[in-house]
Design a protein around this motif. Structure first.
Motif, PDB file in Angstrom:
ATOM      1  N   SER A  18     -10.670   5.922  -9.017  1.00  0.00           N
ATOM      2  CA  SER A  18     -11.375   7.137  -9.429  1.00  0.00           C
ATOM      3  C   SER A  18     -10.390   8.300  -9.545  1.00  0.00           C
ATOM      4  CB  SER A  18     -12.497   7.466  -8.440  1.00  0.00           C
ATOM      5  OG  SER A  18     -12.003   7.536  -7.128  1.00  0.00           O
ATOM      6  N   ALA A  19     -10.807   9.307 -10.286  1.00  0.00           N
ATOM      7  CA  ALA A  19      -9.950  10.478 -10.502  1.00  0.00           C
ATOM      8  C   ALA A  19      -9.703  11.223  -9.198  1.00  0.00           C
ATOM      9  CB  ALA A  19     -10.598  11.413 -11.513  1.00  0.00           C
ATOM     10  N   ILE A  20      -8.485  11.710  -9.080  1.00  0.00           N
ATOM     11  CA  ILE A  20      -8.054  12.542  -7.957  1.00  0.00           C
ATOM     12  C   ILE A  20      -7.505  13.811  -8.605  1.00  0.00           C
ATOM     13  CG2 ILE A  20      -6.402  12.733  -6.030  1.00  0.00           C
ATOM     14  CD1 ILE A  20      -6.232   9.599  -6.151  1.00  0.00           C
ATOM     15  N   PRO A  21      -7.781  15.002  -8.077  1.00  0.00           N
ATOM     16  CA  PRO A  21      -7.174  16.190  -8.671  1.00  0.00           C
ATOM     17  C   PRO A  21      -5.652  16.023  -8.763  1.00  0.00           C
ATOM     18  CG  PRO A  21      -8.844  16.839  -7.095  1.00  0.00           C
ATOM     19  CD  PRO A  21      -8.665  15.345  -6.953  1.00  0.00           C
ATOM     20  N   GLY A  22      -5.133  16.165  -9.978  1.00  0.00           N
ATOM     21  CA  GLY A  22      -3.704  15.972 -10.217  1.00  0.00           C
ATOM     22  C   GLY A  22      -3.348  14.542 -10.598  1.00  0.00           C
ATOM     23  N   MET A  23      -4.286  13.629 -10.444  1.00  0.00           N
ATOM     24  CA  MET A  23      -4.101  12.213 -10.810  1.00  0.00           C
ATOM     25  C   MET A  23      -5.396  11.747 -11.483  1.00  0.00           C
ATOM     26  SD  MET A  23      -2.232  10.761  -7.351  1.00  0.00           S
ATOM     27  CE  MET A  23      -0.922   9.722  -7.967  1.00  0.00           C
ATOM     28  N   PRO A  24      -5.630  12.161 -12.733  1.00  0.00           N
ATOM     29  CA  PRO A  24      -6.917  11.908 -13.387  1.00  0.00           C
ATOM     30  C   PRO A  24      -7.268  10.432 -13.563  1.00  0.00           C
ATOM     31  CG  PRO A  24      -5.313  12.764 -14.956  1.00  0.00           C
ATOM     32  CD  PRO A  24      -4.696  12.876 -13.594  1.00  0.00           C
ATOM     33  N   ASN A  25      -6.279   9.557 -13.530  1.00  0.00           N
ATOM     34  CA  ASN A  25      -6.532   8.124 -13.674  1.00  0.00           C
ATOM     35  C   ASN A  25      -6.458   7.394 -12.333  1.00  0.00           C
ATOM     36  OD1 ASN A  25      -6.789   8.276 -16.533  1.00  0.00           O
ATOM     37  ND2 ASN A  25      -4.577   8.506 -16.635  1.00  0.00           N
ATOM     38  N   GLY A  26      -6.535   8.125 -11.243  1.00  0.00           N
ATOM     39  CA  GLY A  26      -6.396   7.513  -9.928  1.00  0.00           C
ATOM     40  C   GLY A  26      -4.930   7.243  -9.627  1.00  0.00           C
ATOM     41  N   LYS A  27      -4.687   6.257  -8.755  1.00  0.00           N
ATOM     42  CA  LYS A  27      -3.304   5.939  -8.398  1.00  0.00           C
ATOM     43  C   LYS A  27      -3.154   4.457  -8.128  1.00  0.00           C
ATOM     44  CE  LYS A  27      -2.739   6.103  -3.549  1.00  0.00           C
ATOM     45  NZ  LYS A  27      -2.066   4.882  -3.669  1.00  0.00           N
ATOM     46  N   PRO A  28      -2.001   3.903  -8.456  1.00  0.00           N
ATOM     47  CA  PRO A  28      -1.761   2.502  -8.151  1.00  0.00           C
ATOM     48  C   PRO A  28      -1.421   2.298  -6.672  1.00  0.00           C
ATOM     49  CG  PRO A  28       0.025   3.400  -9.506  1.00  0.00           C
ATOM     50  CD  PRO A  28      -0.968   4.498  -9.275  1.00  0.00           C
ATOM     51  N   ALA A  29      -1.570   1.079  -6.221  1.00  0.00           N
ATOM     52  CA  ALA A  29      -1.207   0.744  -4.840  1.00  0.00           C
ATOM     53  C   ALA A  29       0.262   1.060  -4.596  1.00  0.00           C
ATOM     54  CB  ALA A  29      -1.477  -0.739  -4.591  1.00  0.00           C
ATOM     55  N   GLY A  30       0.539   1.581  -3.422  1.00  0.00           N
ATOM     56  CA  GLY A  30       1.914   1.877  -3.031  1.00  0.00           C
ATOM     57  C   GLY A  30       2.441   3.209  -3.508  1.00  0.00           C
ATOM     58  N   VAL A  31       1.641   3.933  -4.265  1.00  0.00           N
ATOM     59  CA  VAL A  31       2.046   5.256  -4.760  1.00  0.00           C
ATOM     60  C   VAL A  31       1.400   6.319  -3.889  1.00  0.00           C
ATOM     61  CG1 VAL A  31       1.848   6.865  -6.700  1.00  0.00           C
ATOM     62  CG2 VAL A  31       2.375   4.448  -7.116  1.00  0.00           C
ATOM     63  N   ARG A  32       2.189   7.251  -3.467  1.00  0.00           N
ATOM     64  CA  ARG A  32       1.708   8.343  -2.625  1.00  0.00           C
ATOM     65  C   ARG A  32       0.755   9.242  -3.421  1.00  0.00           C
ATOM     66  NH1 ARG A  32       3.849  10.599   1.949  1.00  0.00           N
ATOM     67  NH2 ARG A  32       3.416  12.805   2.225  1.00  0.00           N
ATOM     68  N   CYS A  33      -0.411   9.524  -2.864  1.00  0.00           N
ATOM     69  CA  CYS A  33      -1.359  10.422  -3.512  1.00  0.00           C
ATOM     70  C   CYS A  33      -0.750  11.814  -3.611  1.00  0.00           C
ATOM     71  CB  CYS A  33      -2.668  10.480  -2.712  1.00  0.00           C
ATOM     72  SG  CYS A  33      -3.888  11.617  -3.424  1.00  0.00           S
ATOM     73  N   ILE A  34      -0.948  12.452  -4.754  1.00  0.00           N
ATOM     74  CA  ILE A  34      -0.421  13.792  -4.980  1.00  0.00           C
ATOM     75  C   ILE A  34      -1.030  14.810  -4.013  1.00  0.00           C
ATOM     76  CG2 ILE A  34      -2.093  14.498  -6.728  1.00  0.00           C
ATOM     77  CD1 ILE A  34       0.348  15.631  -8.300  1.00  0.00           C
ATOM     78  N   GLN A  35      -2.203  14.496  -3.460  1.00  0.00           N
ATOM     79  CA  GLN A  35      -2.887  15.409  -2.539  1.00  0.00           C
ATOM     80  C   GLN A  35      -2.457  15.223  -1.085  1.00  0.00           C
ATOM     81  OE1 GLN A  35      -4.636  17.963  -3.449  1.00  0.00           O
ATOM     82  NE2 GLN A  35      -4.503  17.410  -5.620  1.00  0.00           N
ATOM     83  N   LEU A  36      -1.502  14.339  -0.835  1.00  0.00           N
ATOM     84  CA  LEU A  36      -0.980  14.120   0.516  1.00  0.00           C
ATOM     85  C   LEU A  36       0.212  15.044   0.720  1.00  0.00           C
ATOM     86  CD1 LEU A  36      -1.511  12.237   2.951  1.00  0.00           C
ATOM     87  CD2 LEU A  36       0.222  10.713   2.006  1.00  0.00           C
ATOM     88  N   ASN A  37       0.100  15.960   1.686  1.00  0.00           N
ATOM     89  CA  ASN A  37       1.183  16.930   1.869  1.00  0.00           C
ATOM     90  C   ASN A  37       2.346  16.336   2.670  1.00  0.00           C
ATOM     91  OD1 ASN A  37       0.576  17.177   4.646  1.00  0.00           O
ATOM     92  ND2 ASN A  37      -0.543  19.089   4.382  1.00  0.00           N
ATOM     93  N   ASP A  38       3.375  17.132   2.913  1.00  0.00           N
ATOM     94  CA  ASP A  38       4.571  16.657   3.605  1.00  0.00           C
ATOM     95  C   ASP A  38       4.300  16.213   5.044  1.00  0.00           C
ATOM     96  OD1 ASP A  38       6.100  17.065   1.349  1.00  0.00           O
ATOM     97  OD2 ASP A  38       6.822  19.042   1.990  1.00  0.00           O
ATOM     98  N   ALA A  39       3.206  16.708   5.618  1.00  0.00           N
ATOM     99  CA  ALA A  39       2.826  16.303   6.983  1.00  0.00           C
ATOM    100  C   ALA A  39       1.865  15.104   6.954  1.00  0.00           C
ATOM    101  CB  ALA A  39       2.184  17.475   7.711  1.00  0.00           C
ATOM    102  N   ASN A  40       1.721  14.492   5.775  1.00  0.00           N
ATOM    103  CA  ASN A  40       0.809  13.353   5.579  1.00  0.00           C
ATOM    104  C   ASN A  40      -0.647  13.707   5.889  1.00  0.00           C
ATOM    105  OD1 ASN A  40       2.725  11.638   4.570  1.00  0.00           O
ATOM    106  ND2 ASN A  40       3.026  10.523   6.457  1.00  0.00           N
ATOM    107  N   LEU A  41      -1.056  14.874   5.477  1.00  0.00           N
ATOM    108  CA  LEU A  41      -2.442  15.314   5.615  1.00  0.00           C
ATOM    109  C   LEU A  41      -3.009  15.543   4.220  1.00  0.00           C
ATOM    110  CD1 LEU A  41      -1.984  17.929   8.485  1.00  0.00           C
ATOM    111  CD2 LEU A  41      -2.797  15.573   8.696  1.00  0.00           C
ATOM    112  N   CYS A  42      -4.279  15.198   4.039  1.00  0.00           N
ATOM    113  CA  CYS A  42      -4.943  15.351   2.748  1.00  0.00           C
ATOM    114  C   CYS A  42      -5.258  16.826   2.495  1.00  0.00           C
ATOM    115  CB  CYS A  42      -6.235  14.523   2.735  1.00  0.00           C
ATOM    116  SG  CYS A  42      -7.177  14.701   1.207  1.00  0.00           S
TER     117      CYS A  42
END
Length: 83
Positions: A18-42
């Motif tokens: 599903s779409a994620i803000p900044g990743m309209p086509n979702g994300k593949p496995a193993g790829v860091r979500c664009i919404q995950l910050n440097d402290a690994n928080l959503c």
């Protein structure tokens, strides 16, 4: 079980179709979500634009293990066995 703050394994290991803000086509496995910050928080946690699949995720020992590294391994393994 509560999520371990700063883990981020569920935002890296699985594919999200599903779409994620900044990743309209979702994300593949193993790829860091664009919404995950440097402290690994959503950065969109609790917000309406957060994908439903993310909001429905519930941490459990079977999926998250006892460490961040174990969570990444377990979720990666689950993802690869469901493809």
């Amino acid at each position: 079980m509560n999520c371990r703050l700063g883990c981020g394994a569920c935002c890296i290991a699985p594919s999200i179709t599903s779409a994620i803000p900044g990743m309209p086509n979702g994300k593949p496995a193993g790829v860091r979500c664009i919404q995950l910050n440097d402290a690994n928080l959503c950065m969109i946690f609790g917000q309406p634009e957060r994908p439903e699949v993310c909001a429905e995720f519930s941490a459990s020992i079977d999926v998250c293990g006892t460490s961040n590294d174990q969570a990444l391994w377990l979720i990666t393994d689950l993802e690869s066995s469901t493809c």
